[in-house]
Design a protein around this motif. Structure first.
Motif, PDB file in Angstrom:
ATOM      1  N   ARG A  10      -0.945   3.986  -0.193  1.00  0.00           N
ATOM      2  CA  ARG A  10      -1.409   5.148   0.594  1.00  0.00           C
ATOM      3  C   ARG A  10      -2.862   4.996   1.000  1.00  0.00           C
ATOM      4  NH1 ARG A  10       0.948   9.626  -3.338  1.00  0.00           N
ATOM      5  NH2 ARG A  10       3.132   9.401  -2.827  1.00  0.00           N
ATOM      6  N   ILE A  11      -3.646   4.465   0.054  1.00  0.00           N
ATOM      7  CA  ILE A  11      -5.107   4.427   0.293  1.00  0.00           C
ATOM      8  C   ILE A  11      -5.525   3.153   1.035  1.00  0.00           C
ATOM      9  CG2 ILE A  11      -7.370   4.429  -0.867  1.00  0.00           C
ATOM     10  CD1 ILE A  11      -5.826   5.991  -3.168  1.00  0.00           C
ATOM     11  N   CYS A  12      -4.953   2.064   0.621  1.00  0.00           N
ATOM     12  CA  CYS A  12      -5.417   0.783   1.186  1.00  0.00           C
ATOM     13  C   CYS A  12      -4.431   0.156   2.180  1.00  0.00           C
ATOM     14  CB  CYS A  12      -5.680  -0.210   0.061  1.00  0.00           C
ATOM     15  SG  CYS A  12      -6.939   0.371  -1.090  1.00  0.00           S
ATOM     16  N   GLY A  13      -3.386   0.874   2.540  1.00  0.00           N
ATOM     17  CA  GLY A  13      -2.437   0.315   3.509  1.00  0.00           C
ATOM     18  C   GLY A  13      -1.264  -0.373   2.816  1.00  0.00           C
ATOM     19  N   PRO A  14      -0.237  -0.686   3.622  1.00  0.00           N
ATOM     20  CA  PRO A  14       0.971  -1.256   3.021  1.00  0.00           C
ATOM     21  C   PRO A  14       0.718  -2.634   2.398  1.00  0.00           C
ATOM     22  CG  PRO A  14       1.112  -1.235   5.408  1.00  0.00           C
ATOM     23  CD  PRO A  14      -0.133  -0.523   5.056  1.00  0.00           C
ATOM     24  N   PRO A  15       1.329  -2.864   1.250  1.00  0.00           N
ATOM     25  CA  PRO A  15       1.116  -4.147   0.582  1.00  0.00           C
ATOM     26  C   PRO A  15       2.005  -5.234   1.167  1.00  0.00           C
ATOM     27  CG  PRO A  15       2.524  -2.779  -0.761  1.00  0.00           C
ATOM     28  CD  PRO A  15       2.196  -1.989   0.433  1.00  0.00           C
ATOM     29  N   THR A  16       1.811  -6.410   0.738  1.00  0.00           N
ATOM     30  CA  THR A  16       2.675  -7.525   1.169  1.00  0.00           C
ATOM     31  C   THR A  16       3.178  -8.263  -0.078  1.00  0.00           C
ATOM     32  OG1 THR A  16       0.728  -8.883   1.308  1.00  0.00           O
ATOM     33  CG2 THR A  16       1.500  -7.912   3.388  1.00  0.00           C
ATOM     34  N   GLY A  17       4.109  -9.176   0.181  1.00  0.00           N
ATOM     35  CA  GLY A  17       4.597 -10.030  -0.896  1.00  0.00           C
ATOM     36  C   GLY A  17       5.278  -9.241  -2.003  1.00  0.00           C
ATOM     37  N   ASP A  18       5.036  -9.653  -3.242  1.00  0.00           N
ATOM     38  CA  ASP A  18       5.688  -9.011  -4.381  1.00  0.00           C
ATOM     39  C   ASP A  18       5.250  -7.552  -4.547  1.00  0.00           C
ATOM     40  OD1 ASP A  18       7.140 -11.261  -4.864  1.00  0.00           O
ATOM     41  OD2 ASP A  18       5.892 -11.974  -6.545  1.00  0.00           O
ATOM     42  N   ASP A  19       3.994  -7.292  -4.142  1.00  0.00           N
ATOM     43  CA  ASP A  19       3.523  -5.890  -4.225  1.00  0.00           C
ATOM     44  C   ASP A  19       4.406  -4.975  -3.386  1.00  0.00           C
ATOM     45  OD1 ASP A  19       1.256  -5.807  -5.964  1.00  0.00           O
ATOM     46  OD2 ASP A  19       0.242  -7.092  -4.495  1.00  0.00           O
ATOM     47  N   ALA A  20       4.758  -5.463  -2.224  1.00  0.00           N
ATOM     48  CA  ALA A  20       5.636  -4.680  -1.338  1.00  0.00           C
ATOM     49  C   ALA A  20       6.997  -4.443  -2.007  1.00  0.00           C
ATOM     50  CB  ALA A  20       5.836  -5.388  -0.018  1.00  0.00           C
ATOM     51  N   LEU A  21       7.486  -5.449  -2.692  1.00  0.00           N
ATOM     52  CA  LEU A  21       8.783  -5.308  -3.355  1.00  0.00           C
ATOM     53  C   LEU A  21       8.684  -4.352  -4.540  1.00  0.00           C
ATOM     54  CD1 LEU A  21       9.882  -9.048  -3.190  1.00  0.00           C
ATOM     55  CD2 LEU A  21      10.479  -7.208  -1.636  1.00  0.00           C
ATOM     56  N   LEU A  22       7.542  -4.427  -5.232  1.00  0.00           N
ATOM     57  CA  LEU A  22       7.339  -3.474  -6.335  1.00  0.00           C
ATOM     58  C   LEU A  22       7.272  -2.035  -5.798  1.00  0.00           C
ATOM     59  CD1 LEU A  22       4.771  -5.312  -8.657  1.00  0.00           C
ATOM     60  CD2 LEU A  22       7.128  -4.714  -9.182  1.00  0.00           C
ATOM     61  N   LEU A  23       6.651  -1.925  -4.633  1.00  0.00           N
ATOM     62  CA  LEU A  23       6.592  -0.593  -3.998  1.00  0.00           C
ATOM     63  C   LEU A  23       8.013  -0.105  -3.666  1.00  0.00           C
ATOM     64  CD1 LEU A  23       4.755   1.647  -2.852  1.00  0.00           C
ATOM     65  CD2 LEU A  23       4.803   0.441  -0.678  1.00  0.00           C
TER      66      LEU A  23
END
Lengths: 594, 395
Positions: free
Chosen positions: B371-384
């Motif tokens: 929310r604060i720093c923008g959409p994540p990528t990679g595994d972070d995105a999958l964790l999201l």
């Protein structure tokens, strides 16, 4: 005069006067009985002929113009022209009395030829009108149907050796039957005949008109079915403010009818004043021009145009197209009718009205979408508007719309719009178009509008306060003589009114009273009792002056002046109460003032 | 003045009666003859008109079927001029008017027909469609409903179902999704086990934003036709979107297998599905599912915590350089000092509650940082993705 002979038919002289006289003496009630029965026969035969007439038109139309005429077909040009030529030749050499719509011809028969319409005219009207309408001339079948009905009535009634008076009455009876069958609307037909042909309500003829109209409609419906001539759309007046929109339609209709009437009253006499050879070509040229209108796109204006009316009622044209159709129908009908082609004005009038109504309705739908009335209801009211304004039959126009629509909720818009259009037409065109045609033809038929509006004089208009001496009928002769003795200038009083004990009056001349005095014994024995017959009323006998009331027509007094020099006018509420008197001189003076 | 003797009088009267009777009789005969003539002519006339009406009606029908509504209008109008009031022709004409774009005329025409048959299903449906064209939403809905409850010739059940589906589509188009869902569920409730219908219902329910109901119908389809590509792909997508990555993975794999075995299948696999397959594979590798052995689960939790911590650190650095830490990030920072952030492998192995707390910290971190720093990528995105449906894959 050539024109006059073309319209009014000459009744063949038949030695029937003696027979009529004898029949009247042998069977005094025969005419009345035969009259009603014949009305039904006239209705049935007229109905059958009108059904055949309509069939003939449709058959000819399919045969000549094809089952679905559409623009740019060359036959649209040459068929009406060729038919026009045939019609002109036949009108000139075989059926010279079939020109025109048929309404004025029926009126002419009624007022000029004792109801006489020849069999040849009926046949000619049938054939030539069917050919004209079937070939695409912009004319309608209703008015010829009216004349065919009148012709049938004339034909049948002549076979029964009816009196002249009855023969004359049969023409409107047949006319009503013919129109009712053609229009599938008996009430409108009856009203139209009364409004436009007879001009007055007449109890003597009303029953027979109704009988014949109903009989003809029953016959027509047994063939064509009971459905109305047009598919009637949903009609709903939810907001009375919408009446303003209908009022606007009344104004448009009034001016359109004026334009239509002006075109006809200009072109018709112009064409009729042309040389005879050119008159032979006029229907052909008119047919060519009407065909050209159809050829270049407006096929709807050809023929009677009922299908286009139906389409307009169901919002199947844009408003500009509707205006165009109305305008070209005026042109086409003016050409066809003025050229002398036999055919009616009813259908074109309804066509123009429907187009204008639908145009106003469509326009209002676009620019005032909150208005709830359907385009169909505007088209329907438009038909009534043109009918009221152009044919000047306001009562018929209202009932026609009600009868055709079968919906009473449309009555307010119809009355409002028709009245406005009628008034505009009356003010701007004082002489109705049908009357103009009779004038152009050199005839002097009675003006129905004037007849309708004629204010009849009543006895109260000529009535004077009574100034003659009043004697009591219950007095004895002796008392009467004493009363008379009070008048010093008895010799100067020519008339006395005697109030009889039964409440009635007797107008006695001075001579009668003087004769009474002369017959009275000189001295009467005081001891002898006076017999009851010695009263004045008893001496005058049972005869009394007729009972007349102030509201009776002035003419109702005329037959009595031969016997009575003065007539007492009494009050309807109080028997014998004297309101005034009239003399022949009073009546004549009043008529001269009128 | 002529005087009549009694004998003359009677004889004349008799003659008069006889004459009148004969005249009436002849009139009656003439009327009968005229009637018969008119009758036979009328019969011939009527049959000729009927012939013309049939001919033009057939032409109109053919033109309508050939997609020439303008020609159909002319032909049908002609047909109706010869057979006024013929219902089939009137319906065709009204339809042709609508097809030719004369919406108002067509509506009025149908309205006229509706006047005589207000309960007719087809007329109400046509009026509904035309009202929809005119953007009169309430009238359209009313006519559609009247059509559903109206009378139909032939297969009324099928017709009503089709109208209900059309009405649902109309509701969806006008964003009245709850009404659409109601209509679709009623349709489904009354519908037979039919693959195309279930597929349609599923697709419409998906459009009505009720993925759960849509999935039910895709499953119905797959129960009957396990190899149905459309259902497989749509179900996979819905499973993926609802966090059932294991099911989504299975379905996508099945789709691909089917695709390989029958390459002629029209529904080709799009890159999105390949991506979904990759992601779901990786999610299944990352997800610390409770069904996993404890050791494996803790390994995955620690891996996820490390990823989340790194993500938090990056986000914090990025934000502190710019404008200082925001309040939610400060809260998160506080959480990263808690026991859940520091618990050792051994502690986690012995404490299932601590495992859950740690995973919650991971999910909170991924959610807040996204929310604060923008959409994540990679595994972070999958964790999201996992964070959105933390319990979707749990039994």
């Amino acid at each position: 005069m050539e024109d006059q002979t073309a319209m009014a038919e000459t009744e063949p002289v038949a030695p029937i006067t003696l027979r009529e006289d004898m029949i009247a003496r042998i069977a005094p009630g025969r005419e009345e009985r035969v009259f009603l029965l014949l009305s039904i026969f006239i209705g049935v035969v007229s109905g059958l002929l009108v059904v055949s007439f309509r069939m003939a038109i449709e058959w000819l139309s399919v045969l000549l113009l094809g089952s679905s005429p559409y623009p740019h077909q060359p036959r649209l040009l040459y068929i009406p022209a060729a038919a026009g030529l045939v019609i002109a030749v036949l009108t000139r050499y075989v059926f010279p009395k079939v020109r025109g719509s048929g309404i004025n011809q029926t009126k002419a028969a009624l007022y000029i030829s004792n109801g006489y319409i020849s069999f040849r005219t009926v046949i000619g009207k049938f054939l030539l009108s069917a050919l004209a309408i079937g070939s695409g001339h912009s004319l309608g079948p209703e008015d010829p149907s009216l004349q065919i009905g009148a012709g049938v009535a004339s034909l049948i009634s002549r076979r029964f050796g009816m009196s002249k008076e009855k023969l004359r009455i049969f023409a409107p009876i047949g006319a009503a039957a013919g129109l009712a069958a053609a229009f599938n609307a008996p009430i409108s037909a009856i009203l139209f005949v009364i409004e436009e042909v007879i001009g007055q309500w007449s109890a003597a003829v009303l029953g027979s008109i109704v009988l014949s109209a109903v009989a003809s409609v029953v016959v027509a419906r047994s063939f064509w079915g009971a459905q109305p001539m047009f598919r009637i759309p949903v009609i709903d007046l939810r907001d009375s403010r919408e009446l303003l929109a209908y009022a606007a339609l009344g104004v448009v209709g009034g001016f359109a009818s004026l334009l239509f009437a002006r075109c006809l009253s200009y072109l018709r006499p112009k064409l009729r004043s042309q040389p005879q050879w050119s008159q032979l070509l006029q229907p052909a040229v008119a047919g060519l021009l009407v065909g050209a209108i159809g050829y270049f796109g407006l096929v709807q204006v050809m023929g009677a145009g009922y299908e286009a009316i139906d389409q307009a009622m169901h919002a199947q044209f844009a408003w500009k197209m509707l205006l165009l159709l109305a305008l070209f129908k005026i042109i086409a009908t003016t050409l066809s009718f003025s050229s002398g082609t036999p055919g009616g004005m009813f259908a074109p009038t309804l066509f123009i009205g429907a187009m204008l109504g639908a145009a106003v309705g469509t326009f209002e739908k676009i620019y005032f979408p909150h208005l709830t009335g359907t385009i169909g209801s505007y088209a329907l009211v438009g038909m009534g508007v043109l009918f009221a304004a152009f044919l000047r039959a306001p009562l018929t126009s209202v009932f026609m719309v009600l009868e055709v629509s079968g919906n009473y909720s449309i009555v307010l818009p119809v009355i409002l719009a028709n009245t406005i259009a009628y008034l505009i037409s009356r003010v701007l065109q004082p002489i109705p178009i049908l009357e103009q045609f009779t004038h152009q033809d050199g005839l002097n038929l009675p003006s129905m509008e004037e007849l309708r509006e004629e204010s009849n004089l009543h006895l109260e208009d000529a009535m004077q306060p009574f100034t003659v001496p009043v004697l009591q009928g219950s007095e004895t002769i002796a008392d009467t003589l004493n009363s008379l003795a009070q008048y010093e200038d008895l010799k100067s009083i020519p008339i006395f009114l005697v109030h009889c004990s039964d409440g009635l009056w007797y107008t006695a001349k001075r001579e009668e009273l003087e004769a009474l005095a002369a017959n009275q014994p000189e001295e009467q024995d005081a001891t002898t009792t006076t017999p009851p017959a010695a009263t004045l009323a008893g001496h005058l006998g049972p005869e009394r002056t007729p009972v007349l009331f102030p509201d009776q027509p002035l003419s109702s007094a005329l037959p009595h002046f031969q016997r009575w020099p003065l007539l007492p006018i009494t009050n309807r509420a109080i028997r014998g109460s004297l309101e005034g008197t009239v003399t022949l001189q009073d009546v004549l003076n009043r008529y001269q003032k009128h | 003045m002529m005087t009549l003797q009694t004998e003359d009088y009677s004889s004349l009267k008799r003659k008069l009666i006889l004459r009148d009777s004969l005249t009436f009789l002849s009139l009656l005969l003439v009327t009968i003859v005229l009637f018969l003539m008119t009758f036979f002519l009328f019969r011939s006339f009527t049959s000729h008109r009927q012939e013309l009406a049939q001919r033009w009606s057939a032409r109109g029908q053919a033109a309508l079927n050939a997609g020439h509504p303008d020609q159909a209008i002319v032909a049908l109008r002609t047909a109706l001029s010869y057979a006024p009031g013929q219902r089939s022709c009137e319906l065709l004409l009204a339809q042709a008017l609508g097809d030719a774009g004369h919406t108002e005329e067509s509506f009025n025409y149908f309205l006229g027909l509706w006047e005589t048959q207000p309960g007719d299903g087809f007329i109400n449906l046509s009026l509904g469609r035309l009202a929809a064209k005119k953007n009169d939403i309430q009238a359209a809905i009313n006519y559609y409903r009247a059509s559903i409850f109206g009378t139909w010739q032939g297969d009324g059940v099928l017709r009503r179902r089709e109208v209900r589906l059309e009405l649902s589509q109309y509701f969806i188009a006008h964003h009245d999704l709850s009404s659409a869902r109601t209509e679709l569920l009623i349709t489904g409730g009354n519908a037979p086990e039919d693959v195309p219908l279930s597929l349609t219902l599923a697709q419409l329910l998906e459009k009505a934003q009720t993925p759960h109901d849509a999935l039910t119908y895709y499953r119905k389809v797959l129960a009957q036709e396990p190899k149905n590509q459309i259902a497989l792909q749509a179900a996979a997508r819905l499973e993926y979107d609802s966090g059932h990555f294991d099911e989504a993975h299975r379905l996508i794999e099945q789709t691909m297998r089917e695709q390989e075995t029958s390459p002629s299948t029209p529904e080709a696999i799009t890159p999105r599905y390949e991506e979904m397959l990759e992601d779901s594979t990786r999610i299944l590798e990352l997800a610390p599912l409770k069904k996993l052995p404890n050791n494996e689960r803790v390994t995955r939790i620690l891996q996820a915590r490390a990823l989340a911590k790194k993500r938090f650190a990056t986000c914090s650095t990025q934000l502190s350089v710019a404008s200082g830490l925001s309040s939610p990030l400060k809260d998160l920072a506080a959480k990263w000092t808690s026991k859940a952030a520091t618990a050792s492998r051994a502690a986690l192995l012995n404490d299932p509650t601590q495992q859950d707390s740690t995973m919650q910290l991971v999910f909170d971190t991924e959610t807040q940082t996204s929310r604060i720093c923008g959409p994540p990528t990679g595994d972070d995105a999958l964790l999201l993705q996992l964070a959105k449906f933390p319990k979707a894959m749990e039994p």
